[in-house]
Write a protein that holds these residues in place. Structure first.
Motif, PDB file in Angstrom:
ATOM      1  N   THR A  77       1.650  10.359  -1.773  1.00 59.12           N
ATOM      2  CA  THR A  77       2.295   9.303  -2.560  1.00 59.12           C
ATOM      3  C   THR A  77       3.482   8.728  -1.807  1.00 59.12           C
ATOM      4  OG1 THR A  77       1.651  10.461  -4.574  1.00 59.12           O
ATOM      5  CG2 THR A  77       3.325   8.771  -4.795  1.00 59.12           C
ATOM      6  N   GLU A  78       4.316   9.608  -1.254  1.00 56.28           N
ATOM      7  CA  GLU A  78       5.464   9.147  -0.478  1.00 56.28           C
ATOM      8  C   GLU A  78       5.012   8.437   0.797  1.00 56.28           C
ATOM      9  OE1 GLU A  78       5.192  12.294  -1.592  1.00 56.28           O
ATOM     10  OE2 GLU A  78       6.853  12.567  -2.969  1.00 56.28           O
ATOM     11  N   GLY A  79       3.968   8.952   1.419  1.00 57.94           N
ATOM     12  CA  GLY A  79       3.437   8.324   2.625  1.00 57.94           C
ATOM     13  C   GLY A  79       2.935   6.918   2.355  1.00 57.94           C
ATOM     14  N   ASN A  80       2.250   6.731   1.241  1.00 56.85           N
ATOM     15  CA  ASN A  80       1.768   5.407   0.855  1.00 56.85           C
ATOM     16  C   ASN A  80       2.934   4.455   0.624  1.00 56.85           C
ATOM     17  OD1 ASN A  80      -0.229   3.495   0.165  1.00 56.85           O
ATOM     18  ND2 ASN A  80       0.134   3.921  -1.998  1.00 56.85           N
ATOM     19  N   ALA A  81       3.974   4.931  -0.042  1.00 58.69           N
ATOM     20  CA  ALA A  81       5.154   4.102  -0.297  1.00 58.69           C
ATOM     21  C   ALA A  81       5.837   3.701   1.006  1.00 58.69           C
ATOM     22  CB  ALA A  81       6.135   4.840  -1.204  1.00 58.69           C
ATOM     23  N   ILE A  82       5.972   4.654   1.919  1.00 54.73           N
ATOM     24  CA  ILE A  82       6.609   4.363   3.201  1.00 54.73           C
ATOM     25  C   ILE A  82       5.790   3.351   4.001  1.00 54.73           C
ATOM     26  CG2 ILE A  82       7.183   5.361   5.457  1.00 54.73           C
ATOM     27  CD1 ILE A  82       8.054   7.899   3.888  1.00 54.73           C
ATOM     28  N   LEU A  83       4.473   3.506   4.026  1.00 53.74           N
ATOM     29  CA  LEU A  83       3.626   2.554   4.749  1.00 53.74           C
ATOM     30  C   LEU A  83       3.729   1.152   4.155  1.00 53.74           C
ATOM     31  CD1 LEU A  83       0.437   4.687   5.419  1.00 53.74           C
ATOM     32  CD2 LEU A  83       2.074   3.860   7.099  1.00 53.74           C
ATOM     33  N   ASN A  84       3.749   1.048   2.835  1.00 58.65           N
ATOM     34  CA  ASN A  84       3.881  -0.264   2.199  1.00 58.65           C
ATOM     35  C   ASN A  84       5.238  -0.896   2.486  1.00 58.65           C
ATOM     36  OD1 ASN A  84       1.339  -0.711   0.957  1.00 58.65           O
ATOM     37  ND2 ASN A  84       1.841   0.864  -0.529  1.00 58.65           N
ATOM     38  N   ILE A  85       6.294  -0.095   2.472  1.00 58.39           N
ATOM     39  CA  ILE A  85       7.627  -0.605   2.803  1.00 58.39           C
ATOM     40  C   ILE A  85       7.662  -1.088   4.248  1.00 58.39           C
ATOM     41  CG2 ILE A  85      10.029   0.084   3.195  1.00 58.39           C
ATOM     42  CD1 ILE A  85       9.701   1.903   0.701  1.00 58.39           C
ATOM     43  N   LEU A  86       7.117  -0.289   5.162  1.00 57.73           N
ATOM     44  CA  LEU A  86       7.097  -0.687   6.575  1.00 57.73           C
ATOM     45  C   LEU A  86       6.283  -1.958   6.790  1.00 57.73           C
ATOM     46  CD1 LEU A  86       6.751   2.768   8.353  1.00 57.73           C
ATOM     47  CD2 LEU A  86       8.737   1.249   8.328  1.00 57.73           C
ATOM     48  N   GLN A  87       5.170  -2.089   6.076  1.00 59.30           N
ATOM     49  CA  GLN A  87       4.342  -3.287   6.206  1.00 59.30           C
ATOM     50  C   GLN A  87       5.115  -4.519   5.728  1.00 59.30           C
ATOM     51  OE1 GLN A  87       0.680  -3.113   4.006  1.00 59.30           O
ATOM     52  NE2 GLN A  87      -0.157  -4.921   4.991  1.00 59.30           N
ATOM     53  N   GLN A  88       5.801  -4.410   4.610  1.00 61.18           N
ATOM     54  CA  GLN A  88       6.572  -5.542   4.109  1.00 61.18           C
ATOM     55  C   GLN A  88       7.756  -5.852   5.009  1.00 61.18           C
ATOM     56  OE1 GLN A  88       7.501  -5.641  -0.007  1.00 61.18           O
ATOM     57  NE2 GLN A  88       5.382  -5.484  -0.625  1.00 61.18           N
ATOM     58  N   PHE A  89       8.415  -4.826   5.525  1.00 63.65           N
ATOM     59  CA  PHE A  89       9.548  -5.034   6.430  1.00 63.65           C
ATOM     60  C   PHE A  89       9.092  -5.714   7.721  1.00 63.65           C
ATOM     61  CE2 PHE A  89      12.369  -3.561   9.845  1.00 63.65           C
ATOM     62  CZ  PHE A  89      13.567  -4.093   9.384  1.00 63.65           C
ATOM     63  N   ALA A  90       7.996  -5.244   8.280  1.00 62.75           N
ATOM     64  CA  ALA A  90       7.480  -5.861   9.518  1.00 62.75           C
ATOM     65  C   ALA A  90       7.077  -7.313   9.275  1.00 62.75           C
ATOM     66  CB  ALA A  90       6.290  -5.057  10.037  1.00 62.75           C
ATOM     67  N   GLY A  91       6.481  -7.594   8.123  1.00 62.98           N
ATOM     68  CA  GLY A  91       6.133  -8.971   7.787  1.00 62.98           C
ATOM     69  C   GLY A  91       7.363  -9.851   7.665  1.00 62.98           C
ATOM     70  N   ALA A  92       8.417  -9.324   7.051  1.00 63.73           N
ATOM     71  CA  ALA A  92       9.659 -10.087   6.909  1.00 63.73           C
ATOM     72  C   ALA A  92      10.320 -10.341   8.260  1.00 63.73           C
ATOM     73  CB  ALA A  92      10.617  -9.351   5.979  1.00 63.73           C
ATOM     74  N   VAL A  93      10.332  -9.333   9.119  1.00 63.61           N
ATOM     75  CA  VAL A  93      10.926  -9.497  10.452  1.00 63.61           C
ATOM     76  C   VAL A  93      10.123 -10.509  11.271  1.00 63.61           C
ATOM     77  CG1 VAL A  93      11.370  -8.317  12.655  1.00 63.61           C
ATOM     78  CG2 VAL A  93      12.044  -7.243  10.510  1.00 63.61           C
ATOM     79  N   GLY A  94       8.801 -10.394  11.233  1.00 65.78           N
ATOM     80  CA  GLY A  94       7.957 -11.335  11.971  1.00 65.78           C
ATOM     81  C   GLY A  94       8.127 -12.760  11.488  1.00 65.78           C
ATOM     82  N   THR A  95       8.201 -12.947  10.174  1.00 64.29           N
ATOM     83  CA  THR A  95       8.403 -14.283   9.608  1.00 64.29           C
ATOM     84  C   THR A  95       9.766 -14.832  10.007  1.00 64.29           C
ATOM     85  OG1 THR A  95       6.982 -13.733   7.740  1.00 64.29           O
ATOM     86  CG2 THR A  95       8.480 -15.592   7.452  1.00 64.29           C
TER      87      THR A  95
END
Length: 144
Positions: A77-95
């Motif tokens: 559960t924590e791993g899924n949350a961390i992956l989703n946070i990292l995905q959103q953060f990387a998308g924000a940085v790339g944008t």
């Protein structure tokens, strides 16, 4: 193989499914955008974007499944949350980085705004292609 031995599992999975680090359709779409960004018609842009997102869909599901499989059941559960946070953060940085590149081109290039925006967009795609290449080679260097 037990779930809590990630290095052996990831190493085996990467050799067997190494193309999942950057699926070919994503790579091709990114190269098309990079090389021909100023000369694409809207229907072709939509087609290439669909190709890119198909690659994104095949990549992210496999990466998340593969990553979560290395965790113990009580950590998933924590791993899924961390992956989703990292995905959103990387998308924000790339944008944000892409927006900066386009804005700089609009500010410092001479010409009409449509032209400077097109040049900035092509420069942003060049930057993203470089990032994708570095990530791709890093993936194969880390997972031997």
């Amino acid at each position: 193989m037990p779930r809590h031995q990630p290095s052996a599992y990831l190493s085996h999975t990467a050799r067997r499914e190494g193309w999942l680090a950057l699926p070919p359709c994503r790579w091709v779409a990114l190269l098309i955008f990079t090389l021909a960004a100023r000369h694409l018609a809207n229907p072709f842009i939509a087609t290439v974007y669909v190709l890119y997102m198909a690659g994104m869909g095949t990549c992210m599901g496999s990466v998340m499944t593969s990553t979560l499989r290395t965790l113990a059941d009580n950590q998933q559960t924590e791993g899924n949350a961390i992956l989703n946070i990292l995905q959103q953060f990387a998308g924000a940085v790339g944008t944000s980085l892409s927006a900066v590149v386009v804005a700089q081109s609009q500010t410092y290039l001479a010409g009409i705004q449509a032209y400077t925006t097109a040049v900035g967009t092509q420069n942003a795609f060049i930057m993203l292609t470089v990032f994708a290449t570095v990530i791709w080679f890093s993936y194969f260097k880390v997972v031997k």
